[in-house]
Design an enzyme around this catalytic site. Sequence first.
Site, PDB file in Angstrom:
ATOM      1  N   ARG A 101       6.389 -33.811   9.873  1.00 26.07           N
ATOM      2  CA  ARG A 101       5.255 -33.537  10.760  1.00 26.07           C
ATOM      3  C   ARG A 101       4.598 -32.193  10.445  1.00 26.07           C
ATOM      4  NH1 ARG A 101       9.791 -31.880  13.431  1.00 26.07           N
ATOM      5  NH2 ARG A 101       9.653 -30.110  14.865  1.00 26.07           N
ATOM      6  N   HIS A 102       5.363 -31.295   9.867  1.00 29.48           N
ATOM      7  CA  HIS A 102       4.805 -29.965   9.550  1.00 29.48           C
ATOM      8  C   HIS A 102       3.813 -30.036   8.383  1.00 29.48           C
ATOM      9  CE1 HIS A 102       7.584 -28.447  12.424  1.00 29.48           C
ATOM     10  NE2 HIS A 102       8.615 -28.943  11.757  1.00 29.48           N
ATOM     11  N   THR A 122       2.543  -1.628   9.062  1.00 29.48           N
ATOM     12  CA  THR A 122       2.970  -2.575  10.102  1.00 29.48           C
ATOM     13  C   THR A 122       3.163  -3.983   9.584  1.00 29.48           C
ATOM     14  OG1 THR A 122       0.676  -3.081  10.585  1.00 29.48           O
ATOM     15  CG2 THR A 122       1.712  -1.332  11.919  1.00 29.48           C
ATOM     16  N   HIS A 181       8.891 -24.363   9.125  1.00 26.08           N
ATOM     17  CA  HIS A 181       7.771 -25.038   9.797  1.00 26.08           C
ATOM     18  C   HIS A 181       6.403 -24.757   9.185  1.00 26.08           C
ATOM     19  CE1 HIS A 181       9.791 -26.052  13.927  1.00 26.08           C
ATOM     20  NE2 HIS A 181      10.542 -26.400  12.882  1.00 26.08           N
ATOM     21  N   ASP A 223       0.869  -1.185   0.000  1.00 23.38           N
ATOM     22  CA  ASP A 223       0.000   0.000   0.000  1.00 23.38           C
ATOM     23  C   ASP A 223       0.905   1.235   0.000  1.00 23.38           C
ATOM     24  OD1 ASP A 223       0.897   0.276   2.611  1.00 23.38           O
ATOM     25  OD2 ASP A 223      -1.091   0.269   3.530  1.00 23.38           O
ATOM     26  N   HIS A 224       0.309   2.416   0.203  1.00 23.36           N
ATOM     27  CA  HIS A 224       1.087   3.667   0.177  1.00 23.36           C
ATOM     28  C   HIS A 224       2.164   3.686   1.262  1.00 23.36           C
ATOM     29  CE1 HIS A 224      -2.351   3.979   2.814  1.00 23.36           C
ATOM     30  NE2 HIS A 224      -1.696   4.890   3.524  1.00 23.36           N
ATOM     31  N   CYS A 231       2.920  -3.294   4.099  1.00 19.74           N
ATOM     32  CA  CYS A 231       2.095  -2.149   4.492  1.00 19.74           C
ATOM     33  C   CYS A 231       2.826  -1.457   5.637  1.00 19.74           C
ATOM     34  CB  CYS A 231       0.660  -2.560   4.825  1.00 19.74           C
ATOM     35  SG  CYS A 231       0.428  -3.536   6.319  1.00 19.74           S
TER      36      CYS A 231
HETATM   37  C1  RB5 Z   1      -1.988   2.718   6.542  1.00 17.92           C
HETATM   38  O1  RB5 Z   1      -1.998   3.922   7.229  1.00 17.92           O
HETATM   39  C2  RB5 Z   1      -1.813   1.558   7.514  1.00 17.92           C
HETATM   40  O2  RB5 Z   1      -2.957   1.400   8.283  1.00 17.92           O
HETATM   41  C3  RB5 Z   1      -1.487   0.278   6.774  1.00 17.92           C
HETATM   42  O3  RB5 Z   1      -0.354   0.480   5.991  1.00 17.92           O
HETATM   43  C4  RB5 Z   1      -1.162  -0.939   7.625  1.00 17.92           C
HETATM   44  O4  RB5 Z   1      -0.212  -0.641   8.594  1.00 17.92           O
HETATM   45  C5  RB5 Z   1      -2.331  -1.653   8.173  1.00 17.92           C
HETATM   46  O5  RB5 Z   1      -2.191  -2.693   8.845  1.00 17.92           O
END
Ligand code: RB5
Length: 143
Positions: A130-131, A65, A96, A7-8, A63
């Site tokens: 096993r995995h 996070t 795994h 994403d951005h 993204c």
């Molecule tokens: C965008 O602001 C943010 O929410 C997205 O990139 C991501 O971190 C969502 O989980």
Amino acid sequence: MIAIGSDHAGYELKEKLKNHFKSNLSLKDFGTDSYNSCDYPLIAEKVSKAVSARECEKGILICGTGIGISIAANKINDIRAALCYNTELAEMARRHNNANILCLGARVTSFETSINIIKTFLNTNFESGRHEIRINQIKKLEK
Ligand code: RB5
């Protein structure tokens, strides 16, 4: 071929990674193409469907996070998306969990660490045994 998308919030990291790996990885970019705000589930869907359809062998999704894009990717059948913040997680996600998509958080993981995570993810094999049984149990949870 490795699918990549962001994403951005992950756009800058995606572009830097594409440039870094341009001579040794074949990457297919599924967007986004600018810093303009966009919705990560739509990018997750494109990359995940390319991996699920075996058009691409593995995927990388970015993204802010890594959380939202990994949640979305794991809704697609046959996708095992793993959010990795270090190389240890990337190694275990392959050994795994046979993860086929690596998710990165551009706001929490540096460019250098991202490079090492990607190298580890792409160079580590699934241990099977096993995995494999557990992976098949995950498959049965799909709708
Ligand atoms: C965008 O602001 C943010 O929410 C997205 O990139 C991501 O971190 C969502 O989980």
